[in-house]
Enzyme design. Structure first.
Site, PDB file in Angstrom:
ATOM      1  N   ALA A 187     -18.814  -2.061  40.255  1.00  0.00           N
ATOM      2  CA  ALA A 187     -20.241  -2.009  39.908  1.00  0.00           C
ATOM      3  C   ALA A 187     -20.640  -3.242  39.123  1.00  0.00           C
ATOM      4  O   ALA A 187     -21.361  -4.105  39.620  1.00  0.00           O
ATOM      5  CB  ALA A 187     -20.570  -0.733  39.139  1.00  0.00           C
ATOM      6  N   ARG A 188     -20.157  -3.378  37.879  1.00  0.00           N
ATOM      7  CA  ARG A 188     -20.599  -4.475  37.025  1.00  0.00           C
ATOM      8  C   ARG A 188     -20.363  -5.865  37.631  1.00  0.00           C
ATOM      9  O   ARG A 188     -21.266  -6.718  37.559  1.00  0.00           O
ATOM     10  CB  ARG A 188     -19.944  -4.353  35.644  1.00  0.00           C
ATOM     11  CG  ARG A 188     -20.538  -3.254  34.787  1.00  0.00           C
ATOM     12  CD  ARG A 188     -19.669  -2.938  33.563  1.00  0.00           C
ATOM     13  NE  ARG A 188     -18.444  -2.255  33.929  1.00  0.00           N
ATOM     14  CZ  ARG A 188     -17.474  -1.929  33.086  1.00  0.00           C
ATOM     15  NH1 ARG A 188     -17.589  -2.278  31.799  1.00  0.00           N
ATOM     16  NH2 ARG A 188     -16.402  -1.287  33.491  1.00  0.00           N
ATOM     17  N   TYR A 215     -22.472  15.533  34.696  1.00  0.00           N
ATOM     18  CA  TYR A 215     -23.548  16.167  35.456  1.00  0.00           C
ATOM     19  C   TYR A 215     -23.121  17.578  35.886  1.00  0.00           C
ATOM     20  O   TYR A 215     -22.017  18.022  35.580  1.00  0.00           O
ATOM     21  CB  TYR A 215     -23.927  15.292  36.652  1.00  0.00           C
ATOM     22  CG  TYR A 215     -24.407  13.920  36.241  1.00  0.00           C
ATOM     23  CD1 TYR A 215     -25.569  13.763  35.475  1.00  0.00           C
ATOM     24  CD2 TYR A 215     -23.701  12.774  36.582  1.00  0.00           C
ATOM     25  CE1 TYR A 215     -26.006  12.504  35.077  1.00  0.00           C
ATOM     26  CE2 TYR A 215     -24.132  11.511  36.186  1.00  0.00           C
ATOM     27  CZ  TYR A 215     -25.278  11.388  35.431  1.00  0.00           C
ATOM     28  OH  TYR A 215     -25.696  10.140  35.032  1.00  0.00           O
ATOM     29  N   GLN A 262     -25.692   8.648  46.778  1.00  0.00           N
ATOM     30  CA  GLN A 262     -25.051   9.469  45.756  1.00  0.00           C
ATOM     31  C   GLN A 262     -25.999  10.622  45.435  1.00  0.00           C
ATOM     32  O   GLN A 262     -27.063  10.416  44.869  1.00  0.00           O
ATOM     33  CB  GLN A 262     -24.770   8.635  44.506  1.00  0.00           C
ATOM     34  CG  GLN A 262     -24.009   9.389  43.428  1.00  0.00           C
ATOM     35  CD  GLN A 262     -23.878   8.554  42.168  1.00  0.00           C
ATOM     36  OE1 GLN A 262     -24.828   8.425  41.407  1.00  0.00           O
ATOM     37  NE2 GLN A 262     -22.699   7.980  41.955  1.00  0.00           N
TER      38      GLN A 262
END
Length: 412
Positions: free
Chosen positions: A349-350, A174, A100
């Protein structure tokens, strides 16, 4: 659609994944002085051994000024040996590895910049105030060319290190999201105003990266399905962004949502655990206070599976390129629902922080659901010196996060 389809190969540009499960990028805090550590290598090797088709290494900055936090990986040549160890460890277990690649722009919360932070528009920089980054300045064409070059060089370095894909981060507040989102972009030139104009610079970045490495690496992007707050980017904006990125040559889009400051509750589908964050940030009073104040503005949100479903299926209907569904996948039924709706991949993810071997357990039939309880305590460990972990599991080995990847190459 049979469940076996989840474990069938899929082509993402020049890359063939062994199955449809992707570990999505989630800041690990497992790097030191810009270099991957043994902990980061072990983290992604465990995910590969556990059965994912591809694992994504989070937040690899394309320049020193592109970091949000001071220890994050910076894509420079002296980091190459550590990146090779990381890629080799994942390949040893048969998975693909994605980098990433990111630039923070004005979202710099952990260090002082030497000048004003780059952004879509100029003005005060609320996100950077804790470290004295009080102002942001609007990028001009020269800045844009420089940043495009940094993304291209970063992608080339990832290719040299043996990575299989790059994911250009265009979400969560971002730099590239600062162009896409009306919360940041107040430009009156060809990069401001309409959703298409606001997505133009991010699309230029992707097209340049694709031209440079697209024959060898899958070039993907993470975008917001929406910012989740009034005045932010909407699902209609996300559709316009997805259409431009498809034209620019994206091999896949990963559909996330929310912003790091304004709408973490939207990003995670539930509220952060502020008590756990205060515990982790106990030596950083100002950051803890800022988190607490931000939480006061957040609505109370109760987690439910597949919380980006409505937004993501609208984007699925609008574009033809491969998409990864992300947001609340907690079971085989959830994953199968995404596949049946036409998503090529399922990103988590989690649940994979809780159990890196979850995909293998899904495939063997040992498990049908994740043991993740959606408490969001793991999110606070982005700031812990030992790195991200699930608080239901044993603590991380602190030594592993102090040894550079190259120093443990023989272990992988």
């Amino acid at each position: 659609m049979p469940e076996t389809a989840l474990f069938s190969p899929v082509e993402i540009g020049p890359l063939r994944l062994r199955n449809r499960f992707v570990k999505s990028g989630a800041n690990e805090n497992m790097s030191r002085r810009g270099h991957p550590t043994q902990a980061l290598v072990q983290h992604h090797a465990d995910l590969a051994e556990g059965g994912v088709g591809m694992t994504t290494v989070a937040y690899m900055a394309v320049s020193e000024a592109g970091r949000t936090l001071p220890d994050q990986v910076v894509l420079r040549r002296d980091v190459l040996p550590d990146l090779r160890v990381l890629a080799n460890a994942v390949h040893h277990h048969g998975a693909a590895i994605c980098a990433q690649i990111t630039h923070a722009g004005a979202f710099v919360t952990g260090m002082k910049l030497s000048g004003a932070a780059l952004s879509a528009s100029s003005g005060m920089n609320l996100a950077g105030m804790l470290k004295g980054n009080l102002r942001r300045r609007a990028m001009d064409e020269g800045d844009m060319e420089q940043v495009i070059g940094q993304f291209v060089e970063g992608a080339k370095l990832c290719r040299e290190a043996g990575f299989d894909a790059v994911e250009i981060h265009m979400g969560h507040g971002y730099l590239l999201n600062q162009f896409i989102s009306p919360l940041d972009n107040r430009r009156r030139d060809s990069y401001g105003g309409s959703a298409e104009n606001r997505a133009r610079f991010p699309a230029r970045v992707l097209a340049a990266v694709k031209a440079a490495v697209g024959r060898d690496l899958a070039v993907t992007a993470k975008i917001n399905v929406a910012d989740g707050v009034p005045g932010g980017a909407t699902c209609e904006d996300a559709i316009a962004t997805a259409e431009l990125l498809q034209e620019a040559g994206a091999d896949m889009l990963v559909l996330s949502g929310g912003r790091n400051v304004e709408s973490t509750w939207f990003m995670f589908g539930s509220n952060l655990d502020i008590a756990e964050a205060r515990k982790v940030l106990k030596g950083d009073y100002l950051s803890g206070l800022a988190l607490s104040l931000a939480s006061l503005r957040a609505p109370k949100v109760t987690f439910h599976p597949m919380y980006f479903w409505e937004h993501s299926t609208r984007i699925r209907a609008a574009v033809d390129l491969p998409l990864a569904y992300l947001g609340g996948v907690r079971s085989m039924d959830d994953a199968q629902r995404a596949m049946a709706a036409g998503f090529e991949c399922v990103a988590m993810a989690r649940p994979l922080i809780h159990d890196p071997g979850l995909v293998g357990k899904f495939q063997s039939g040992e498990a049908r659901e994740s043991g993740c309880i959606n408490c969001n305590k793991c999110v606070a460990y982005i700031y812990h010196p030992d790195g991200t972990r699930c608080t239901l599991n044993p603590e991380n080995d602190p030594l592993a996060n102090r040894v550079l990847a190259r120093e443990c190459a023989h272990d992988f």
